[in-house]
Write a protein that holds these residues in place. Sequence first.
Motif, PDB file in Angstrom:
ATOM      1  N   UNK A   4       0.791  -1.124  -0.057  1.00 29.71           N
ATOM      2  CA  UNK A   4      -0.055   0.053   0.016  1.00 29.71           C
ATOM      3  C   UNK A   4       0.830   1.335   0.153  1.00 29.71           C
ATOM      4  N   UNK A   5       2.189   1.138  -0.585  1.00 27.91           N
ATOM      5  CA  UNK A   5       2.993   2.437  -0.225  1.00 27.91           C
ATOM      6  C   UNK A   5       2.732   3.362  -1.687  1.00 27.91           C
ATOM      7  N   UNK A   6       1.797   2.952  -2.414  1.00 22.73           N
ATOM      8  CA  UNK A   6       1.667   3.731  -3.647  1.00 22.73           C
ATOM      9  C   UNK A   6       2.870   3.656  -4.454  1.00 22.73           C
ATOM     10  N   UNK A   7       3.712   2.772  -4.629  1.00 27.11           N
ATOM     11  CA  UNK A   7       4.929   2.517  -5.517  1.00 27.11           C
ATOM     12  C   UNK A   7       5.051   1.167  -6.239  1.00 27.11           C
ATOM     13  N   UNK A   8       5.379   1.073  -7.381  1.00 26.92           N
ATOM     14  CA  UNK A   8       5.430  -0.136  -8.252  1.00 26.92           C
ATOM     15  C   UNK A   8       6.765  -0.073  -9.004  1.00 26.92           C
ATOM     16  N   UNK A   9       6.815  -1.012  -9.832  1.00 24.31           N
ATOM     17  CA  UNK A   9       8.044  -1.316 -10.765  1.00 24.31           C
ATOM     18  C   UNK A   9       7.613  -1.087 -12.091  1.00 24.31           C
ATOM     19  N   UNK A  10       8.351  -0.216 -12.878  1.00 24.60           N
ATOM     20  CA  UNK A  10       7.917   0.352 -14.201  1.00 24.60           C
ATOM     21  C   UNK A  10       8.554  -0.829 -15.074  1.00 24.60           C
ATOM     22  N   UNK A  11       7.885  -1.169 -16.179  1.00 24.52           N
ATOM     23  CA  UNK A  11       8.482  -2.124 -17.095  1.00 24.52           C
ATOM     24  C   UNK A  11       9.508  -1.403 -18.221  1.00 24.52           C
ATOM     25  N   UNK A  12      10.345  -2.087 -18.346  1.00 25.19           N
ATOM     26  CA  UNK A  12      11.618  -1.242 -19.397  1.00 25.19           C
ATOM     27  C   UNK A  12      11.716  -1.944 -20.613  1.00 25.19           C
ATOM     28  N   UNK A  13      11.083  -1.398 -21.898  1.00 21.90           N
ATOM     29  CA  UNK A  13      10.938  -2.000 -23.034  1.00 21.90           C
ATOM     30  C   UNK A  13      12.335  -2.414 -23.766  1.00 21.90           C
ATOM     31  N   UNK A  14      12.692  -3.536 -24.161  1.00 20.46           N
ATOM     32  CA  UNK A  14      14.229  -3.979 -24.460  1.00 20.46           C
ATOM     33  C   UNK A  14      13.763  -4.110 -26.103  1.00 20.46           C
ATOM     34  N   UNK A  15      14.709  -3.337 -26.888  1.00 25.15           N
ATOM     35  CA  UNK A  15      14.779  -3.434 -28.409  1.00 25.15           C
ATOM     36  C   UNK A  15      16.288  -3.318 -28.653  1.00 25.15           C
ATOM     37  N   UNK A  16      16.308  -3.267 -30.238  1.00 19.71           N
ATOM     38  CA  UNK A  16      17.791  -3.381 -30.689  1.00 19.71           C
ATOM     39  C   UNK A  16      18.622  -2.132 -30.308  1.00 19.71           C
ATOM     40  N   UNK A  17      18.087  -1.088 -29.768  1.00 19.80           N
ATOM     41  CA  UNK A  17      18.935  -0.066 -29.243  1.00 19.80           C
ATOM     42  C   UNK A  17      19.605  -0.249 -28.026  1.00 19.80           C
ATOM     43  N   UNK A  18      19.477  -1.507 -27.340  1.00 25.40           N
ATOM     44  CA  UNK A  18      20.202  -1.873 -26.175  1.00 25.40           C
ATOM     45  C   UNK A  18      20.559  -3.229 -26.210  1.00 25.40           C
ATOM     46  N   UNK A  19      20.686  -3.813 -27.439  1.00 24.47           N
ATOM     47  CA  UNK A  19      20.863  -5.198 -27.671  1.00 24.47           C
ATOM     48  C   UNK A  19      22.407  -5.272 -27.656  1.00 24.47           C
ATOM     49  N   UNK A  20      23.175  -4.249 -27.723  1.00 22.02           N
ATOM     50  CA  UNK A  20      24.742  -4.551 -27.779  1.00 22.02           C
ATOM     51  C   UNK A  20      25.263  -4.717 -26.144  1.00 22.02           C
ATOM     52  N   UNK A  21      24.773  -4.140 -25.237  1.00 19.89           N
ATOM     53  CA  UNK A  21      25.261  -4.241 -23.806  1.00 19.89           C
ATOM     54  C   UNK A  21      24.293  -5.315 -23.040  1.00 19.89           C
ATOM     55  N   UNK A  22      23.222  -5.370 -23.401  1.00 20.98           N
ATOM     56  CA  UNK A  22      21.932  -5.968 -22.292  1.00 20.98           C
ATOM     57  C   UNK A  22      21.220  -6.862 -22.733  1.00 20.98           C
ATOM     58  N   UNK A  23      20.740  -7.581 -21.872  1.00 19.42           N
ATOM     59  CA  UNK A  23      19.892  -8.888 -22.138  1.00 19.42           C
ATOM     60  C   UNK A  23      18.503  -8.618 -21.590  1.00 19.42           C
TER      61      UNK A  23
END
Length: 209
Positions: A144-163
């Motif tokens: 009930x803290x009024x907080x949540x986790x936002x989704x982070x969209x994964x696309x080709x702009x991030x594919x060189x460093x991240x999974x």
Amino acid sequence: ELRILPIIGFGATSNLEDLLYLRGVDAAFTQSDVFEYFAKEKGIGNLQNRVHYVARFPMAELHFIAQNKYKTLEDLRGKRVSFGPKGTAASLTANIVLERLGIQVEQVYQDHRTGFADLKAGKLDALIRCAGKPLGFVKDIPADAGLHLLPIPFNEKLADYYTLSELTSDHYPNLIAPGQTVDTIGVPTVLAVYNWPKNTYRYKRVERF
């Protein structure tokens, strides 16, 4: 018969700086995206030839904790977001990810405890952490803290460093409903060594390690 002296660092960028400039440092834990930070923020290039990655370790996940009224990263455009102290994993990765996604926010650099207090008090719109799941303080956030986790969209702009990675209700039962997931990105943690000339004393010491 090899003695290892651990040194407490100040984050991914500081650890690599120690490897480059601090006398006697042979290896350092850092992140896969740290080269881009050094090239853009410090004007230090050619790191691929100066530093080698010799081992990969478990992923760190990017956590965007936001007030419930924000549903996407785009909703944070122009908002106040805590990146943690400068040079930490969160500040490093968040800068790269948001820049590549074309989302500008008001960056706030502060220690994580102060940032979380400001987020709960409504002085911030979101807070970013980058660490292996589950994070203790995130897991302890009340439902009930009024907080949540936002989704982070994964696309080709991030594919060189991240999974692509995900956060589940098993990781954060107070913030994610049973059976639901929140998409995020995984950031590889790596062990880096200085690329000493072959057969020199420092090269042989690192090779032995």
